[in-house]
Design a protein around this motif. Structure first.
Motif, PDB file in Angstrom:
ATOM      1  N   PHE A  22       2.302   1.601  -8.709  1.00 51.64           N
ATOM      2  CA  PHE A  22       2.989   2.106  -9.896  1.00 51.64           C
ATOM      3  C   PHE A  22       3.980   1.076 -10.436  1.00 51.64           C
ATOM      4  N   PHE A  23       4.819   0.541  -9.555  1.00 52.61           N
ATOM      5  CA  PHE A  23       5.810  -0.429 -10.015  1.00 52.61           C
ATOM      6  C   PHE A  23       5.147  -1.726 -10.475  1.00 52.61           C
ATOM      7  N   GLY A  24       4.075  -2.116  -9.806  1.00 52.40           N
ATOM      8  CA  GLY A  24       3.323  -3.282 -10.267  1.00 52.40           C
ATOM      9  C   GLY A  24       2.685  -3.037 -11.621  1.00 52.40           C
ATOM     10  N   HIS A  25       2.139  -1.859 -11.816  1.00 51.00           N
ATOM     11  CA  HIS A  25       1.528  -1.480 -13.087  1.00 51.00           C
ATOM     12  C   HIS A  25       2.573  -1.476 -14.208  1.00 51.00           C
ATOM     13  N   ALA A  26       3.727  -0.874 -13.928  1.00 45.62           N
ATOM     14  CA  ALA A  26       4.804  -0.839 -14.918  1.00 45.62           C
ATOM     15  C   ALA A  26       5.303  -2.251 -15.227  1.00 45.62           C
ATOM     16  N   TRP A  27       5.393  -3.090 -14.207  1.00 46.35           N
ATOM     17  CA  TRP A  27       5.843  -4.474 -14.401  1.00 46.35           C
ATOM     18  C   TRP A  27       4.878  -5.227 -15.306  1.00 46.35           C
ATOM     19  N   VAL A  28       3.573  -5.077 -15.059  1.00 50.27           N
ATOM     20  CA  VAL A  28       2.570  -5.747 -15.889  1.00 50.27           C
ATOM     21  C   VAL A  28       2.678  -5.267 -17.334  1.00 50.27           C
TER      22      VAL A  28
END
Length: 130
Positions: A22-28
């Protein structure tokens, strides 16, 4: 791995994995100039977390009584996920008449991760003799 520890490993793996994803997705999304928590991202990840947990725990609960039907429980859970997608997420995605790639990925990324984890644990359960 002991079969009694499967629920603990599953919960830890699915929660930590989806949180990191989730945090990786939001970061991207943020680094592409898009709203990081838009496109119902939180709702999608939570829906997948809850549904994956429900499918796993139903399979785990019935592993001895309905051992021959566990694959059908798994398939039914996948079908239920798509039904819930069309009930809760699709109307918000389809407001403009188009399902963008970003909106599709907001659901499909956590769905695919959850599916892989569920499949792994289903195979482990089926290969474990009690």
């Amino acid at each position: 791995m002991n079969i009694r520890s499967f629920p603990i490993f599953f919960v830890v793996l699915i929660v930590l994995g989806l949180a990191l994803l989730f945090f990786g997705h939001a970061w991207v999304l943020e680094h592409q100039g898009l709203e990081p928590f838009g496109h119902q991202l939180v709702k999608s990840y939570l829906l997948n977390l809850v549904m994956a947990s429900m499918v796993f725990f139903s399979i785990y609960s019935f592993r001895n009584k309905y051992r021959d039907l566990l694959g059908f429980f798994f398939l039914g859970g996948s079908l239920l996920k798509f039904v819930l997608f069309f009930i809760f997420l699709y109307p918000g995605y389809h407001q403009d008449g188009v399902l963008d790639r970003i909106e599709f990925l907001a659901f499909f990324v956590p769905y695919l991760f959850s599916l892989i984890i569920e499949t792994y644990f289903l195979v482990k359960l089926l290969n474990t003799v009690e």
